[in-house]
Design an enzyme around this catalytic site. Sequence first.
Site, PDB file in Angstrom:
ATOM      1  N   HIS A 280     -17.739 -16.321 118.644  1.00 11.69           N
ATOM      2  CA  HIS A 280     -16.282 -16.800 119.522  1.00 11.69           C
ATOM      3  C   HIS A 280     -16.584 -18.386 120.222  1.00 11.69           C
ATOM      4  CE1 HIS A 280     -14.488 -12.887 119.087  1.00 11.69           C
ATOM      5  NE2 HIS A 280     -15.640 -12.220 119.914  1.00 11.69           N
TER       6      HIS A 280
ATOM      7  N   GLY B  51     -16.094 -15.153 125.233  1.00  8.25           N
ATOM      8  CA  GLY B  51     -16.402 -13.811 124.563  1.00  8.25           C
ATOM      9  C   GLY B  51     -17.888 -13.618 124.559  1.00  8.25           C
TER      10      GLY B  51
ATOM     11  N   ASP C 226     -17.232  -7.842 112.412  1.00 10.48           N
ATOM     12  CA  ASP C 226     -17.291  -7.378 113.913  1.00 10.48           C
ATOM     13  C   ASP C 226     -15.730  -6.837 114.587  1.00 10.48           C
ATOM     14  OD1 ASP C 226     -19.035  -8.562 116.740  1.00 10.48           O
ATOM     15  OD2 ASP C 226     -16.761  -8.184 116.967  1.00 10.48           O
TER      16      ASP C 226
ATOM     17  N   ASP D  71     -19.985  -3.354 116.902  1.00 11.40           N
ATOM     18  CA  ASP D  71     -18.968  -2.832 117.898  1.00 11.40           C
ATOM     19  C   ASP D  71     -17.853  -1.907 117.046  1.00 11.40           C
ATOM     20  OD1 ASP D  71     -18.333  -5.283 116.902  1.00 11.40           O
ATOM     21  OD2 ASP D  71     -18.181  -6.240 118.975  1.00 11.40           O
TER      22      ASP D  71
ATOM     23  N   TYR E  87     -22.208  -2.592 122.055  1.00 11.69           N
ATOM     24  CA  TYR E  87     -22.481  -2.707 123.472  1.00 11.69           C
ATOM     25  C   TYR E  87     -22.948  -1.116 123.707  1.00 11.69           C
ATOM     26  CZ  TYR E  87     -20.173  -6.824 122.886  1.00 11.69           C
ATOM     27  OH  TYR E  87     -19.637  -8.022 122.336  1.00 11.69           O
TER      28      TYR E  87
HETATM   29 ZN   LIG Z   1     -17.236  -8.076 118.669  1.00  5.99          ZN
END
Ligand SMILES: [Zn+2]
Length: 377
Positions: free
Chosen positions: A134, A142, A170, A253, A292
Amino acid sequence: MTGAAPVFVGSPVYRRAAYGANHPLAIPRVATVMDLCTILGWLDEGNFLASPPATIDQLARFHTRDYIGALRASEAAGAVEPEIRKRYNLGNRENPVFPGVFERAATAVGGSILAAKLALMHGIAYHPSGGTHHGRPDRASGFCYFNDPVFAILSFLDEGLKRVLYVDVDAHHGDGVQDGFAGDRRVFTISIHEEGRFPFSGPADDRGGGQACNFPVPRGFNDSELDYLMREAVLPLGGDFRPQAVVVTCGADGLAGDPLSRMELGNVALWRAVEQAIALAPAAVVLGGGGYNPWTVARCWTGLWGRLNGWPTDGVLPRAAQELLRGLDSDLVDEEDRPERWITHLGDEPNEGPVRDAVKALADAAPAARAATAARP
Ligand SMILES: [Zn+2]
Protein backbone atom coordinates in the site's frame (compact mmCIF):
# COMPACT_ATOMS: atom_id res chain seq x y z
CA MET A 1 25.93 -19.56 -1.58
CA THR A 2 25.78 -21.29 -4.94
CA GLY A 3 23.47 -23.26 -7.15
CA ALA A 4 19.83 -22.84 -7.97
CA ALA A 5 18.33 -23.51 -4.54
CA PRO A 6 15.93 -20.86 -3.21
CA VAL A 7 17.31 -18.14 -0.93
CA PHE A 8 15.61 -16.75 2.19
CA VAL A 9 16.12 -13.02 2.75
CA GLY A 10 15.54 -11.77 6.30
CA SER A 11 17.02 -9.58 9.00
CA PRO A 12 17.37 -9.51 12.77
CA VAL A 13 15.57 -6.15 12.63
CA TYR A 14 12.25 -8.04 12.59
CA ARG A 15 12.94 -9.40 16.07
CA ARG A 16 12.54 -5.94 17.58
CA ALA A 17 9.26 -4.69 18.98
CA ALA A 18 7.43 -2.53 16.47
CA TYR A 19 4.25 -0.56 15.87
CA GLY A 20 3.60 -0.06 19.60
CA ALA A 21 0.84 -1.68 21.62
CA ASN A 22 -2.66 -2.27 20.23
CA HIS A 23 -1.62 -2.37 16.58
CA PRO A 24 -2.52 -5.42 14.45
CA LEU A 25 1.15 -5.71 13.42
CA ALA A 26 2.51 -5.70 16.98
CA ILE A 27 2.48 -9.53 16.85
CA PRO A 28 5.68 -11.45 15.99
CA ARG A 29 5.58 -12.65 12.38
CA VAL A 30 8.85 -13.04 10.48
CA ALA A 31 10.86 -13.75 13.66
CA THR A 32 8.58 -16.73 14.33
CA VAL A 33 8.94 -17.89 10.72
CA MET A 34 12.75 -17.72 10.93
CA ASP A 35 12.70 -19.63 14.25
CA LEU A 36 10.30 -22.31 13.00
CA CYS A 37 12.35 -22.78 9.83
CA THR A 38 15.50 -23.12 11.92
CA ILE A 39 13.87 -25.69 14.22
CA LEU A 40 12.78 -27.69 11.17
CA GLY A 41 16.32 -27.62 9.76
CA TRP A 42 15.15 -25.50 6.83
CA LEU A 43 17.32 -22.42 7.43
CA ASP A 44 21.03 -21.93 7.98
CA GLU A 45 23.91 -19.81 6.68
CA GLY A 46 23.77 -21.78 3.45
CA ASN A 47 20.39 -20.47 2.34
CA PHE A 48 19.83 -17.32 4.43
CA LEU A 49 20.96 -13.78 3.67
CA ALA A 50 20.40 -10.73 5.88
CA SER A 51 19.35 -7.67 3.91
CA PRO A 52 20.88 -4.23 4.37
CA PRO A 53 18.52 -1.27 4.69
CA ALA A 54 17.97 0.62 1.44
CA THR A 55 19.84 3.91 1.22
CA ILE A 56 18.09 7.28 1.00
CA ASP A 57 19.06 7.50 -2.67
CA GLN A 58 17.60 4.06 -3.34
CA LEU A 59 14.36 4.95 -1.54
CA ALA A 60 14.17 8.17 -3.56
CA ARG A 61 13.72 6.13 -6.75
CA PHE A 62 10.06 5.84 -5.78
CA HIS A 63 9.48 7.91 -2.64
CA THR A 64 9.77 11.68 -2.37
CA ARG A 65 12.68 13.05 -0.37
CA ASP A 66 10.22 15.22 1.56
CA TYR A 67 8.35 12.17 2.77
CA ILE A 68 11.51 10.16 3.56
CA GLY A 69 12.81 13.14 5.54
CA ALA A 70 9.53 13.59 7.40
CA LEU A 71 9.52 9.95 8.51
CA ARG A 72 13.12 10.16 9.77
CA ALA A 73 12.60 13.51 11.50
CA SER A 74 9.40 12.32 13.20
CA GLU A 75 11.15 9.22 14.51
CA ALA A 76 14.10 11.26 15.78
CA ALA A 77 11.78 13.74 17.50
CA GLY A 78 9.59 10.98 18.95
CA ALA A 79 6.60 13.04 17.88
CA VAL A 80 4.66 13.86 14.73
CA GLU A 81 3.56 17.42 14.02
CA PRO A 82 -0.13 17.75 13.11
CA GLU A 83 0.73 19.09 9.66
CA ILE A 84 3.09 16.15 9.01
CA ARG A 85 0.45 13.71 10.25
CA LYS A 86 -2.03 15.07 7.76
CA ARG A 87 0.27 15.46 4.80
CA TYR A 88 2.04 12.08 5.05
CA ASN A 89 -0.58 9.99 6.90
CA LEU A 90 1.98 9.34 9.65
CA GLY A 91 1.77 9.20 13.42
CA ASN A 92 -1.83 8.02 13.60
CA ARG A 93 -3.29 4.68 14.68
CA GLU A 94 -2.88 3.29 11.17
CA ASN A 95 0.76 4.23 10.61
CA PRO A 96 2.37 4.95 13.98
CA VAL A 97 5.89 6.37 14.21
CA PHE A 98 7.75 4.06 16.61
CA PRO A 99 11.46 3.70 17.48
CA GLY A 100 13.15 1.89 14.60
CA VAL A 101 10.37 2.52 12.07
CA PHE A 102 12.68 3.96 9.42
CA GLU A 103 15.28 1.20 9.65
CA ARG A 104 12.63 -1.50 9.62
CA ALA A 105 10.81 -0.06 6.58
CA ALA A 106 14.06 0.66 4.73
CA THR A 107 15.29 -2.88 5.45
CA ALA A 108 12.17 -4.34 3.84
CA VAL A 109 12.99 -2.30 0.73
CA GLY A 110 16.64 -3.36 0.84
CA GLY A 111 15.47 -6.95 1.14
CA SER A 112 13.29 -6.74 -1.94
CA ILE A 113 16.08 -5.16 -3.99
CA LEU A 114 18.42 -7.94 -2.87
CA ALA A 115 15.76 -10.60 -3.49
CA ALA A 116 15.35 -9.57 -7.13
CA LYS A 117 19.09 -9.83 -7.73
CA LEU A 118 19.21 -13.21 -6.00
CA ALA A 119 16.21 -14.48 -7.96
CA LEU A 120 18.08 -13.95 -11.21
CA MET A 121 20.87 -16.22 -9.89
CA HIS A 122 18.94 -18.74 -7.80
CA GLY A 123 15.51 -18.83 -9.46
CA ILE A 124 13.55 -18.13 -6.29
CA ALA A 125 14.18 -15.57 -3.55
CA TYR A 126 11.85 -15.60 -0.55
CA HIS A 127 11.46 -12.38 1.44
CA PRO A 128 8.53 -12.76 3.83
CA SER A 129 9.19 -9.37 5.46
CA GLY A 130 8.30 -7.76 2.15
CA GLY A 131 4.87 -7.14 0.71
CA THR A 132 4.19 -3.56 1.89
CA HIS A 133 1.98 -3.04 -1.15
CA HIS A 134 0.00 0.00 0.00
CA GLY A 135 3.00 2.37 0.39
CA ARG A 136 2.73 5.53 -1.73
CA PRO A 137 5.48 7.76 -3.15
CA ASP A 138 4.63 10.58 -0.75
CA ARG A 139 2.73 9.02 2.14
CA ALA A 140 2.19 5.98 4.33
CA SER A 141 -0.90 3.83 3.83
CA GLY A 142 -2.37 0.72 5.40
CA PHE A 143 0.53 -0.05 7.81
CA CYS A 144 3.00 0.44 4.92
CA TYR A 145 5.60 3.22 5.07
CA PHE A 146 7.49 2.37 1.88
CA ASN A 147 6.54 0.04 -0.98
CA ASP A 148 9.05 -2.79 -1.22
CA PRO A 149 7.29 -4.78 -4.00
CA VAL A 150 7.75 -1.74 -6.25
CA PHE A 151 11.49 -1.97 -5.60
CA ALA A 152 11.64 -5.68 -6.42
CA ILE A 153 10.04 -4.90 -9.78
CA LEU A 154 12.29 -1.86 -10.37
CA SER A 155 15.33 -4.04 -9.67
CA PHE A 156 14.26 -6.57 -12.30
CA LEU A 157 13.74 -3.74 -14.79
CA ASP A 158 17.16 -2.28 -13.90
CA GLU A 159 18.67 -5.66 -14.79
CA GLY A 160 17.25 -5.27 -18.27
CA LEU A 161 14.08 -7.36 -18.03
CA LYS A 162 11.31 -6.22 -20.35
CA ARG A 163 8.26 -7.92 -18.81
CA VAL A 164 7.69 -8.33 -15.06
CA LEU A 165 4.45 -9.83 -13.74
CA TYR A 166 3.14 -8.91 -10.30
CA VAL A 167 0.64 -11.26 -8.60
CA ASP A 168 -0.91 -10.20 -5.30
CA VAL A 169 -2.97 -12.68 -3.26
CA ASP A 170 -3.10 -10.56 -0.10
CA ALA A 171 -6.66 -9.96 1.17
CA HIS A 172 -6.31 -6.27 0.25
CA HIS A 173 -5.89 -4.67 -3.17
CA GLY A 174 -2.24 -4.11 -4.21
CA ASP A 175 -3.04 -0.48 -4.99
CA GLY A 176 0.38 1.07 -4.42
CA VAL A 177 2.08 -1.37 -6.80
CA GLN A 178 -0.57 -1.07 -9.52
CA ASP A 179 -0.48 2.73 -9.42
CA GLY A 180 3.32 2.76 -9.08
CA PHE A 181 3.70 1.36 -12.59
CA ALA A 182 0.86 3.18 -14.31
CA GLY A 183 2.04 3.98 -17.83
CA ASP A 184 4.94 1.48 -17.72
CA ARG A 185 4.13 -1.22 -20.27
CA ARG A 186 6.86 -3.49 -18.91
CA VAL A 187 4.81 -4.34 -15.83
CA PHE A 188 1.46 -6.15 -15.51
CA THR A 189 -0.24 -6.43 -12.11
CA ILE A 190 -2.89 -8.92 -11.00
CA SER A 191 -4.57 -8.65 -7.61
CA ILE A 192 -7.02 -11.03 -5.91
CA HIS A 193 -8.53 -9.33 -2.87
CA GLU A 194 -11.68 -9.23 -0.77
CA GLU A 195 -14.29 -6.83 -2.16
CA GLY A 196 -15.44 -3.91 -0.05
CA ARG A 197 -12.35 -3.81 2.13
CA PHE A 198 -9.48 -1.35 2.58
CA PRO A 199 -8.21 0.44 0.45
CA PHE A 200 -11.59 0.11 -1.38
CA SER A 201 -9.94 0.20 -4.81
CA GLY A 202 -9.40 -2.52 -7.43
CA PRO A 203 -12.93 -3.20 -8.73
CA ALA A 204 -13.27 -5.82 -11.48
CA ASP A 205 -13.46 -3.18 -14.21
CA ASP A 206 -10.23 -1.50 -13.09
CA ARG A 207 -7.75 -2.61 -15.74
CA GLY A 208 -5.09 -0.08 -14.83
CA GLY A 209 -5.06 1.36 -18.34
CA GLY A 210 -4.55 -2.14 -19.78
CA GLN A 211 -1.76 -3.04 -17.38
CA ALA A 212 -3.71 -4.59 -14.53
CA CYS A 213 -6.42 -7.08 -13.76
CA ASN A 214 -8.37 -7.10 -10.51
CA PHE A 215 -10.39 -9.87 -8.89
CA PRO A 216 -12.41 -8.52 -5.94
CA VAL A 217 -13.73 -11.73 -4.38
CA PRO A 218 -16.71 -12.19 -2.07
CA ARG A 219 -16.61 -12.99 1.64
CA GLY A 220 -16.01 -16.63 2.42
CA PHE A 221 -13.69 -17.09 -0.58
CA ASN A 222 -12.68 -20.76 -0.42
CA ASP A 223 -9.89 -23.02 -1.74
CA SER A 224 -11.93 -24.29 -4.70
CA GLU A 225 -12.63 -20.70 -5.73
CA LEU A 226 -8.95 -19.75 -5.56
CA ASP A 227 -8.02 -22.82 -7.63
CA TYR A 228 -10.72 -21.87 -10.15
CA LEU A 229 -9.60 -18.23 -10.46
CA MET A 230 -5.98 -19.25 -10.86
CA ARG A 231 -6.75 -21.86 -13.51
CA GLU A 232 -9.38 -19.93 -15.48
CA ALA A 233 -8.03 -16.39 -15.29
CA VAL A 234 -4.80 -15.58 -13.46
CA LEU A 235 -2.53 -18.18 -15.05
CA PRO A 236 -3.74 -17.70 -18.66
CA LEU A 237 -3.57 -13.94 -18.24
CA GLY A 238 -0.14 -14.02 -16.66
CA GLY A 239 1.11 -16.53 -19.22
CA ASP A 240 -0.03 -14.37 -22.14
CA PHE A 241 2.18 -11.59 -20.80
CA ARG A 242 5.20 -13.93 -21.18
CA PRO A 243 6.89 -12.62 -18.03
CA GLN A 244 10.64 -12.85 -17.57
CA ALA A 245 10.18 -12.57 -13.81
CA VAL A 246 7.32 -12.74 -11.32
CA VAL A 247 6.91 -10.91 -8.03
CA VAL A 248 4.28 -12.40 -5.70
CA THR A 249 2.85 -10.74 -2.60
CA CYS A 250 1.56 -13.63 -0.49
CA GLY A 251 -0.20 -11.89 2.36
CA ALA A 252 -1.52 -14.39 4.89
CA ASP A 253 -4.60 -12.32 5.70
CA GLY A 254 -6.80 -14.20 3.23
CA LEU A 255 -6.58 -17.30 5.42
CA ALA A 256 -9.43 -18.51 7.60
CA GLY A 257 -8.89 -17.20 11.12
CA ASP A 258 -7.43 -13.84 10.15
CA PRO A 259 -9.09 -11.10 12.20
CA LEU A 260 -8.89 -8.43 9.48
CA SER A 261 -10.54 -10.21 6.56
CA ARG A 262 -13.44 -12.55 5.84
CA MET A 263 -11.78 -14.69 3.20
CA GLU A 264 -11.65 -18.33 4.31
CA LEU A 265 -8.68 -19.90 2.52
CA GLY A 266 -6.62 -22.83 3.74
CA ASN A 267 -2.89 -22.28 3.49
CA VAL A 268 -2.25 -25.28 1.20
CA ALA A 269 -4.39 -23.64 -1.50
CA LEU A 270 -2.43 -20.41 -1.07
CA TRP A 271 0.90 -22.27 -1.40
CA ARG A 272 -0.38 -23.94 -4.57
CA ALA A 273 -1.39 -20.58 -6.05
CA VAL A 274 2.07 -19.15 -5.35
CA GLU A 275 3.75 -22.18 -6.91
CA GLN A 276 1.57 -21.85 -10.01
CA ALA A 277 2.28 -18.13 -10.35
CA ILE A 278 6.04 -18.41 -10.03
CA ALA A 279 6.14 -21.26 -12.55
CA LEU A 280 5.25 -18.66 -15.21
CA ALA A 281 8.81 -17.27 -15.28
CA PRO A 282 12.39 -18.41 -14.63
CA ALA A 283 12.92 -15.89 -11.81
CA ALA A 284 10.62 -15.16 -8.88
CA VAL A 285 10.57 -13.01 -5.78
CA VAL A 286 8.06 -14.25 -3.21
CA LEU A 287 7.06 -11.70 -0.58
CA GLY A 288 4.88 -11.81 2.53
CA GLY A 289 2.32 -9.06 3.13
CA GLY A 290 -0.56 -8.71 5.56
CA GLY A 291 -1.51 -11.29 8.15
CA TYR A 292 -2.79 -10.51 11.64
CA ASN A 293 -3.19 -13.90 13.28
CA PRO A 294 0.24 -14.97 14.60
CA TRP A 295 -0.51 -18.70 14.20
CA THR A 296 -1.85 -18.63 10.67
CA VAL A 297 0.89 -16.22 9.52
CA ALA A 298 3.74 -18.27 11.01
CA ARG A 299 2.43 -21.59 9.66
CA CYS A 300 1.65 -20.17 6.22
CA TRP A 301 4.99 -18.50 5.62
CA THR A 302 7.03 -21.32 7.17
CA GLY A 303 5.21 -23.92 5.10
CA LEU A 304 5.58 -21.79 1.99
CA TRP A 305 9.37 -21.84 2.43
CA GLY A 306 9.20 -25.62 2.71
CA ARG A 307 7.08 -25.91 -0.42
CA LEU A 308 9.36 -23.58 -2.41
CA ASN A 309 12.18 -26.00 -1.60
CA GLY A 310 10.14 -29.13 -2.28
CA TRP A 311 10.25 -30.31 1.33
CA PRO A 312 7.35 -32.19 2.97
CA THR A 313 5.05 -29.95 4.98
CA ASP A 314 2.34 -32.36 6.10
CA GLY A 315 3.75 -34.17 9.15
CA VAL A 316 3.19 -33.52 12.86
CA LEU A 317 5.52 -30.74 14.01
CA PRO A 318 8.39 -31.54 16.38
CA ARG A 319 7.96 -30.62 20.02
CA ALA A 320 10.13 -27.47 19.86
CA ALA A 321 8.05 -26.09 17.00
CA GLN A 322 4.82 -26.84 18.85
CA GLU A 323 6.12 -25.10 21.96
CA LEU A 324 7.01 -22.03 19.94
CA LEU A 325 3.52 -21.89 18.41
CA ARG A 326 1.89 -22.52 21.79
CA GLY A 327 3.79 -19.57 23.21
CA LEU A 328 2.25 -17.09 20.78
CA ASP A 329 -0.60 -14.83 21.82
CA SER A 330 -3.07 -12.42 20.24
CA ASP A 331 -5.71 -10.04 21.54
CA LEU A 332 -7.53 -10.31 18.23
CA VAL A 333 -8.11 -14.09 18.23
CA ASP A 334 -10.28 -15.59 20.98
CA GLU A 335 -8.89 -18.64 22.73
CA GLU A 336 -11.88 -20.81 21.80
CA ASP A 337 -11.21 -19.96 18.13
CA ARG A 338 -7.70 -21.46 18.17
CA PRO A 339 -7.84 -25.04 16.87
CA GLU A 340 -5.18 -27.47 18.09
CA ARG A 341 -4.01 -27.87 14.51
CA TRP A 342 -2.52 -24.35 14.71
CA ILE A 343 -0.02 -25.88 17.16
CA THR A 344 0.56 -29.33 15.71
CA HIS A 345 0.71 -28.88 11.92
CA LEU A 346 1.89 -26.37 9.33
CA GLY A 347 -0.81 -27.16 6.79
CA ASP A 348 -4.51 -26.44 7.20
CA GLU A 349 -7.27 -28.87 6.33
CA PRO A 350 -8.50 -27.89 2.86
CA ASN A 351 -11.50 -25.56 2.80
CA GLU A 352 -13.17 -26.74 -0.38
CA GLY A 353 -16.60 -25.55 -1.41
CA PRO A 354 -18.81 -24.48 -4.28
CA VAL A 355 -17.43 -22.02 -6.85
CA ARG A 356 -20.00 -19.25 -6.58
CA ASP A 357 -21.41 -17.37 -9.57
CA ALA A 358 -19.74 -14.14 -8.42
CA VAL A 359 -16.34 -15.83 -8.71
CA LYS A 360 -17.15 -17.35 -12.11
CA ALA A 361 -18.20 -13.91 -13.33
CA LEU A 362 -14.81 -12.49 -12.34
CA ALA A 363 -13.02 -15.15 -14.37
CA ASP A 364 -15.42 -14.67 -17.31
CA ALA A 365 -14.53 -10.96 -17.45
CA ALA A 366 -10.81 -11.72 -17.70
CA PRO A 367 -10.65 -12.68 -21.42
CA ALA A 368 -11.09 -9.02 -22.36
CA ALA A 369 -8.01 -8.24 -20.34
CA ARG A 370 -6.25 -11.24 -21.91
CA ALA A 371 -6.88 -9.90 -25.39
CA ALA A 372 -5.34 -6.57 -24.44
CA THR A 373 -2.33 -8.30 -22.92
CA ALA A 374 -1.75 -10.69 -25.80
CA ALA A 375 -1.93 -7.88 -28.36
CA ARG A 376 1.26 -6.38 -27.05
CA PRO A 377 4.53 -6.54 -28.95
ZN1 LIG B 1 -3.65 -7.26 3.45
